[in-house]
Design an enzyme around this catalytic site. Structure first.
Site, short mmCIF file in Angstrom:
data_model
loop_
_atom_site.label_atom_id
_atom_site.label_comp_id
_atom_site.label_asym_id
_atom_site.label_seq_id
_atom_site.Cartn_x
_atom_site.Cartn_y
_atom_site.Cartn_z
N ASN A 398 10.09 62.35 144.74
CA ASN A 398 11.18 61.52 145.24
C ASN A 398 10.80 60.86 146.56
OD1 ASN A 398 13.57 60.38 146.06
ND2 ASN A 398 14.83 62.12 145.47
N ASP A 399 10.73 61.64 147.62
CA ASP A 399 10.50 61.06 148.94
C ASP A 399 9.15 60.34 149.04
OD1 ASP A 399 12.93 62.10 149.78
OD2 ASP A 399 12.02 64.03 150.26
N VAL A 400 8.15 60.82 148.27
CA VAL A 400 6.81 60.23 148.40
C VAL A 400 6.70 58.86 147.74
CG1 VAL A 400 5.67 62.45 148.64
CG2 VAL A 400 5.92 61.46 146.36
#
Lengths: 472, 105
Positions: A398-400
């Site tokens: 997600n964040d990456v």
């Protein structure tokens, strides 16, 4: 020669002991050096382990205090404790799943810190010990490493939640000041033994509390950095204990791990484009960032559409994340890759340096599923290729892949390099639900026109996808 | 203050070791591919269990004729240290085992 040695109060055993420490120290260094190349890594680990074993055996048989070697009874108690610890250690290390590796490293790090704190605590009340400064430092650093690592373990295992509050920063600074003040008070003034002992226990408790509060506000992608930092602290605590015993193997081993851990910590911070100070203050999870940005509805994709899309692509990039690890989906993922390759699709894995809960977490996981080394491409190498990619499959990451890191200065992850999934022609996101990533922020990639969502457990979805593609 | 200065003077060899070892650690880690970060962290963690030597020395010379706090804490120190060392090396080996398996292919 024997006579001269005995004249200066040294036995042959002492000489052998010191030599064994030298050999152990060299083996630690060579071992870690070997561990930094994939080809020799396993051998390196064994070298370091043999060095440790050697130092343990020679200490047990040859170490002398006031001219006395370790007595038979004491030796037997020591051996019993070592055997017990070994069996327990092997069972824990063997049984744990690959997904829980980061927690396990943190747990073992805690025991090391705890051992350092205990040794320092007991040595402090030993009148023969003249190194009060290093003893206290060992006590404080070891205790922080112990309680901090335990909290890190609990957090990664989902047993402990995060505390995000402004006051934690001030509280932690206050705690550090108090700890320093108590140490100065103990060192600068002479007290009777009883007072000192009580003060050392107070210091122990203060340091334990600090360790807990230090890790508490830190979360998200910062967790690996903290584990590495705590690992470095454990090394330093062991070195402090080495000073107490004038033991070069402990000093060298401890400082070596301390500096290696510190540099590893900085490398990780650099990979995320965050300063160490930022990580420690725990700026993640603030939330609220970018909420005013408009976003449409997410679009789902059916399994058959997804399988057709993948099977008729030229180039597919898979971005794995923690979701892959949780679902234990690495084996099915590899099956999917092989299936697609048989159909002439070029498939690569894009590895973000901090994907998962530890650097290299994804590499370890995919290696377990026999994914060839050459298929794992690092972020910087794959990004130029992203615009030519037909489909990017995001499995539990997600964040990456959050483009907010590139274009939204108000986002807490702004500035972190990401895998440019948004540049590819199509994006399939496999996710359990619309929950936010570990950093707790919205990902606008999911609302992109090119993005299709495939909700469900990563393993189930991949399995269904594999059977769909087989039937094509 | 003077005590601290004397202490530093008496331990000057150890300070040499520390200074050089810091550079050694930086040198060894600097060029590591990120593939190996996790196993390396785990391996370094196992080496930090070197505190076990201190535990052995301590418990080895503790008076065991009566049950004392030192004896109990000493036993815990040795068990904790061993957990760090043995568990650490076994876990690292398990991680690295998977790299090797793949190489045989």
């Amino acid at each position: 020669m024997d006579t001269y040695i005995s004249q200066i109060g040294v036995t042959t055993g002492d000489v052998i002991l010191e030599f064994s420490y030298l050999i152990a120290a060299i083996m630690f260094v060579i071992g870690l050096k070997f561990m930094s190349h994939p080809e020799t890594a396993r051998k390196g680990n064994i070298w370091a382990a043999v060095g440790m074993g050697l130092a343990m055996v020679t200490t047990l048989f040859l170490h002398r205090e006031n001219g006395q070697t370790i007595s038979l009874i004491n030796g037997m108690v020591v051996v019993a404790a070592i055997v017990f610890g070994s069996i327990l250690g092997i069972i824990i290390a063997r049984r744990v799943k690959m997904t829980a590796m980061p927690q396990l490293v943190s747990l073992f790090n805690a025991t090391g810190g705890g051992a350092s704190a205990l040794v320092a605590l007991m040595e402090y009340s030993n009148p023969a010990n003249e190194s009060a400064l290093v003893t206290l430092l060992g006590l404080v650093i070891g205790s922080i490493a112990f309680s901090g690592s335990m909290i890190a373990y609990g957090k990664l295992d989902g047993k402990v939640g995060d505390i995000f509050a402004k006051w934690t920063t001030y509280f932690n600074i206050f705690m550090l000041v108090v700890i320093a003040a108590v140490m100065v008070y103990m060192l600068a003034f002479d007290h009777d033994m009883a007072t000192m002992t009580i003060l050392s226990y107070i210091l122990l408790v203060l340091a334990l509390i600090y360790g807990v509060m230090f890790v508490m506000p830190i979360g998200g992608a910062d967790m690996p950095v903290v584990i590495s930092l705590l690992n470095s602290l454990t090394g330093i605590a062991a070195a402090m204990a080495g000073f107490i015993y004038h033991n070069q193997a402990m000093i060298l081993g401890g400082i070596f791990v301390g500096s290696a851990g510190a540099i590893l910590t900085l490398l990780m911070c650099k990979a995320m484009n965050r300063s160490l100070l930022n990580v420690i203050i725990g700026a993640f999870g603030g939330g609220g960032a970018g909420v005013d940005k408009e976003h449409g509805a997410v679009k789902e994709i059916t399994l058959s559409d997804a399988s057709v899309l993948l099977a008729y692509s030229q180039k597919v990039v898979i971005v794995p994340g923690y979701g892959l690890a949780v679902a234990q989906a690495q084996f099915v993922a590899n099956e999917l890759v092989q299936l697609l390759e048989n159909k002439g699709v070029e498939v690569k894995f894009a590895i973000h340096p901090v994907a998962g809960r530890m650097p290299g977490h994804m590499n370890v996981l995919l290696a377990e599923a026999d994914v060839p080394y050459t298929k794992l491409v690092e972020m910087d190498d794959i990004n130029p290729d992203m615009p030519n990619t037909d489909v990017t499959v995001i499995i539990g990451a997600n964040d990456v892949v959050n483009p907010a890191a590139l274009d939204d200065p108000s986002s807490p992850i702004y500035g972190m390099p990401i895998i440019n999934a948004h540049e590819s022609k199509n994006i399939i996101v496999m996710k359990r639900g619309m929950g936010k990533g570990y950093a707790g922020i919205e990902n606008f990639l999911f609302f992109d026109d090119k993005t299709r969502m495939l909700f469900g457990n990563a393993k189930d979805s991949l399995q269904k996808l594999v059977s769909e593609i087989k039937e094509l | 203050m003077e005590q601290i200065l004397i202490y530093f003077y008496e331990n000057k060899e150890a300070l040499f070791i520390i200074a050089l070892t810091i550079f050694l650690g930086i040198e060894v880690i600097s060029n590591v591919p990120s593939v190996l970060h996790t196993p390396l962290m785990s391996g370094a963690n196992a080496i930090s269990g070197v505190i076990i030597i201190g535990g052995i020395i301590l418990l080895g010379h503790t008076d065991l004729s009566t049950i004392s706090l030192n004896m109990i804490l000493g036993i815990f120190a040795v068990i904790f240290g061993t957990l760090n060392v043995v568990g650490g090396f076994v876990v690292t080996d398990r991680m690295l085992e998977m790299f090797k398996k793949k190489k045989k292919k």
